[in-house]
Scaffold this active site. Structure first.
Site, short mmCIF file in Angstrom:
data_model
loop_
_atom_site.label_atom_id
_atom_site.label_comp_id
_atom_site.label_asym_id
_atom_site.label_seq_id
_atom_site.Cartn_x
_atom_site.Cartn_y
_atom_site.Cartn_z
N GLU A 84 0.87 -1.18 0.00
CA GLU A 84 0.00 0.00 0.00
C GLU A 84 0.90 1.22 0.00
O GLU A 84 1.96 1.24 0.66
CB GLU A 84 -0.91 0.04 1.22
CG GLU A 84 -1.81 1.27 1.23
CD GLU A 84 -2.79 1.31 2.40
OE1 GLU A 84 -3.74 2.11 2.33
OE2 GLU A 84 -2.59 0.55 3.36
N CYS B 79 -6.62 1.53 2.90
CA CYS B 79 -7.45 2.73 2.95
C CYS B 79 -7.47 3.49 1.64
O CYS B 79 -8.40 4.27 1.40
CB CYS B 79 -6.96 3.65 4.07
SG CYS B 79 -7.41 3.10 5.72
N ASN C 155 -12.42 -3.36 1.46
CA ASN C 155 -11.33 -3.40 2.44
C ASN C 155 -11.83 -2.88 3.78
O ASN C 155 -12.10 -1.69 3.92
CB ASN C 155 -10.17 -2.52 1.97
CG ASN C 155 -9.11 -2.36 3.05
OD1 ASN C 155 -8.32 -3.26 3.30
ND2 ASN C 155 -9.10 -1.20 3.70
N GLU C 156 -12.00 -3.77 4.75
CA GLU C 156 -12.29 -3.39 6.13
C GLU C 156 -13.50 -2.47 6.28
O GLU C 156 -13.45 -1.51 7.05
CB GLU C 156 -11.07 -2.70 6.75
CG GLU C 156 -9.89 -3.58 6.94
CD GLU C 156 -8.79 -2.91 7.75
OE1 GLU C 156 -9.01 -1.79 8.25
OE2 GLU C 156 -7.71 -3.49 7.88
#
Length: 829
Positions: free
Chosen positions: A62, A251, A383-384
């Site tokens: 990332e 994120c 994602n999450e």
């Protein structure tokens, strides 16, 4: 990379006081031997163990901590396209990292290079601009070549003079470039005359000119690929021999606008990472704000990720947005047309990766230099996400569309940002009921948690979804962190039938641009080094084996007593008032009482913030301060009842009531209205690193007084809010410091005995190989160091040491060093 951004901050701040778990806190040396503990390992070579896939261990890339621009992406010029903006970072301007001599202005008008490259530099006659690169400057090495390029136009013929210098003078012979007419790309090459970490690249013009995409690349990139990668960083990643590369986030994927970069969207500068922005000629790629507080040029884009995965022999595993944001944003996009566009983008991505060169997106890949398909087999959606039901409804739409056209692609879901709690449970229920193939779990916990949870996957449903452990770390880069992670990894391998993929996170950190720590590989503009965690990952990833050979080991005696500690009050980005604090022993004896009618002499201020007595309450007034802990009482207290009345006055969250407080790095606290006032949880801090023990959705009202009660009996804790039991837990799981797993390498026939000894004493171990016929010697690789040892640019105390042990038999004894990870490779006859 996710979790909520503010919870990540909390984890980082928790590390500042001390590096995490001390092995002496795990278990003392057994009484019968001052510095040696006795253990047994019994192996059953005839029993059937789980098969281990070649792709089990991988890496997660990332763009955090300047992992891409200023990191793996080899470009040496920062802000090469003059696109930096306050949308990226409040301190940025279009000339960030540039200094001007004379007249220069960044312009956004119809004279630009192309529609997606909005800004360019207008440089006046006789003027110059100088770029400072990353870290201390532009890094060049004596004798190496560096390729310069620039897009330029000039109505009147002009000469650009391009120089590389540092404070001591010239670093390479200056180059002159003749420019005339409309936009065109101009190139030249430097050969460095000496080495410097503080170079500056300057471009001067004799007549007025427009410049864009001012670039300087080392000639030597990884595999000599164009628009390539920094060699030392790529080589360190390749040395892990990862089975997969997960990218680009994190994120970056599930935050910001889901719109595209176009006039219709108003040229959105805070968007989710969308793959079509990142392919094609670099000068035509969109720019975007990075969630972590800087700009991302997308010079390192989807094509480069796929190419890098191929170059290191890894499976590419992209993550696409599900139109539900996370990382503290927590919004679901309700726009059917936009959802359909993103689903189609995902189908187009599969065509880009796998389609023939004659297909629409396969042609784009081929034109970029790769006619052969990349062979994409797995793709993750989302994602999450903290909104599991909203996420799963959209996930099902993506999965249905993908399976309809590409039934051979594995579509991966996720379970939110934590290892447990309401979001996790709901997400897993939806994933099981929906027949999902694989679920991505993420967690960042204390070393103690990792030592306690080696058996996490032992009880997972063998008929349910498989697990992709996409992000995990133990909140520190000291050797004790590596030990805890190694102990946990033995449990991952033992459960390789459930845990199919696993990757530590984050991968990279530029030491001068850190948003998140710990990280696997650290670097600056001239050097890179692997952390202690890197050495653990490398040892496991290069010695995985093909199947688990069932084995059992004895454990360390449990010597834990009752939960002990003082009490405390705290806030996080919130002003709150406390009153009527009472601590009463189990026999009714009063240990502490304070109605704040007098002074605060009973309390010790351990954290930040501003505390004072106001109107008979103890008030913390700083709404920006984080972790404002004050404590009272005796760390030896046990079996007590704590009562406190708490009122939120203002701010983002609720309040924090601590118990079992030993010191500023070791305590429990009840976090009411945490995570931007969305959750209530009990967290345990162990030498600064936190783990969540119990969590529920919930918020705290401003101005309302709450009665909070905590009952501690032995190691059981019961929590009540306004007279109603909220929850309870028992913290009695041992942090076992001695862990092992045995695997078999099908190619060599080796048995690989992997042992972690995370305690300060040696572990003398009787090993029974169950009658296996083996060679008398083993190839041994050992990682051992002081528990607090940290690898740095100049010192690497955690380094593998290889040796030969010549006492192997079907039954033999081996003494594993204190604070060690040891792999014995034993040949079978």
């Amino acid at each position: 990379m996710s979790r909520t951004a503010r919870h990540r901050t909390r984890l980082r701040l928790g590390l500042t006081a001390t590096a995490l778990l001390t092995a002496t806190a795990l278990v003392p040396a057994p009484a019968h031997a001052e510095d040696t503990a006795d253990y047994t390992i019994t192996v059953d070579p005839d029993a059937e163990g789980a098969e281990i896939d070649d792709t089990m261990y991988g890496v997660f890339f990332e763009d955090i901590n300047r992992a891409a621009d200023g990191g793996l992406y080899a470009e040496l010029v920062q802000n090469r396209s003059f696109e930096y903006s306050t949308a990226d970072n409040g301190s940025y301007t279009p000339l960030t990292s540039w200094s001007v001599g004379g007249a220069a202005e960044v312009v956004n008008d119809s004279g630009r290079l192309n529609e997606r490259n909005r800004n360019y530099l207008s440089l006046g006659a006789g003027s110059s601009v100088t770029n400072s690169g990353y870290n201390t400057g532009v890094r060049v090495e004596e004798g190496e070549r560096y390729d310069f390029s620039v897009w330029a136009r000039a109505e009147t013929a002009t000469t650009l003079t391009v120089t590389l210098k540092d404070a001591a003078g010239e670093l390479a012979k200056a180059r002159k470039v003749a420019v005339e007419g409309g936009w065109a790309k101009y190139e030249t090459t430097f050969k460095a005359s000496r080495t410097s970490n503080r170079g500056r690249l300057a471009v001067a013009t004799t007549e007025a000119a427009a410049l864009d995409m001012v670039s300087l690349f080392p000639r030597d990139t990884y595999k000599n690929q164009p628009n390539g990668l920094r060699e030392d960083l790529a080589e360190k990643i390749a040395a892990l021999k990862p089975g997969f590369v997960r990218f680009p986030g994190g994120c970056l994927v599930n935050t910001g606008s889901m719109e595209d970069y176009s006039e219709a969207s108003g040229w959105q500068r805070k968007r989710s990472y969308q793959w079509k922005d990142t392919v094609g000629p670099v000068e035509e790629r969109a720019t975007n704000a990075n969630f972590w507080g800087y700009n991302q040029s997308y010079g390192l884009g989807y094509y480069e990720y796929f190419r890098f995965a191929e170059d290191i022999g890894a499976m590419p595993l992209p993550v696409v947005p599900a139109l539900v944001t996370g990382c503290g944003q927590n919004r679901a996009t309700d726009d059917e047309a936009l959802l359909k566009r993103h689903i189609q983008d995902t189908l187009d991505l599969i065509e880009f990766a796998n389609g023939p060169a004659t297909s629409t997106w396969g042609k784009v890949r081929a034109e970029m230099g790769h006619r052969k398909p990349f062979g994409l087999t797995h793709i993750a959606v989302g994602n999450e996400e903290n909104l599991p039901r909203e996420f799963f409804a959209r996930f099902q739409r993506f999965r249905a569309a993908i399976e309809a056209e590409h039934p051979d692609i594995t579509v991966i879901s996720n379970s939110g940002p934590d290892d447990s709690g309401t979001t996790f449970d709901t997400a897993w229920q939806l994933n099981r009921e929906g027949g999902v193939d694989m679920v991505d779990e993420h967690y960042y916990n204390s070393p103690q948690w990792f030592l306690q949870n080696n058996d996490r996957y032992d009880s997972y449903d063998r008929n349910g979804p498989k697990v992709f452990l996409g992000e995990y770390a133990s909140q520190g880069n000291a050797w004790k962190n590596g030990l805890a992670e190694a102990a946990f990894m033995t449990g991952l391998e033992r459960n390789a039938d459930i845990v199919k993929l696993a990757s530590y996170a984050p991968l990279l950190a530029n030491e001068d641009y850190v948003q998140w720590s710990p990280d696997m590989i650290w670097f600056n503009n001239h050097a890179s080094w692997g952390s202690a965690n890197y050495e653990v990952q490398k040892l496991f990833m290069t010695n995985t084996g093909d199947r688990v050979v069932p084995s059992e080991a004895s454990t360390t005696p449990d010597v834990s007593g009752p939960l002990t500690g003082a009490v405390g009050l705290s806030t996080w980005a919130t002003s709150a008032a406390y009153d009527d604090v009472r601590v009463t022993a189990a026999d009714g004896t009063t240990l502490l009482t304070d109605d704040f009618s007098g002074d605060t002499s009973k309390w010790t201020h351990q954290g930040g913030g501003s505390w004072s007595v106001q109107d008979g309450q103890y008030v913390q007034t700083d709404e920006a301060a984080e972790n404002t802990l004050v404590t009272a009482g005796d760390p030896a207290w046990h079996d007590y009842d704590l009562h406190v009345k708490a009122t939120k006055k203002a701010g983002k969250e609720g309040f924090l009531v601590a118990f079992g407080v030993k010191d500023t790095g070791n305590y429990y606290w009840w976090n009411l209205g945490g995570w931007n006032n969305t959750q209530t949880a009990v967290e345990q801090a162990s030498d600064g690193g936190k783990s969540t023990l119990i969590s529920k959705a919930g918020s705290i009202e401003t101005g309302r007084a709450y009665d909070i009660d905590v009952k501690v009996r032995g190691r059981q804790v019961t929590l009540s809010l306004d007279g109603q039991e909220w929850g309870s837990f028992t913290d009695d799981k041992p942090a076992e410091p001695f862990r092992q797993v045995v695997t078999e390498d099908a190619r060599t026939g080796d048995l690989i005995v992997k042992v972690v000894n995370a305690q300060p004493s040696e572990a003398r171990t009787a090993i029974d190989l169950g009658g296996a016929r083996v060679s008398s010697k083993a190839r041994v690789t050992t990682l051992a160091a002081d528990a607090d040892a940290v690898n740095t640019e100049t010192d690497a105390p955690v380094t593998p040491v290889t040796s030969t042990f010549r006492g192997v038999d079907s039954k033999f004894t081996y003494t594993f060093p204190a604070h060690s990870v040891t792999f014995l490779r034993i040949k079978q006859r």
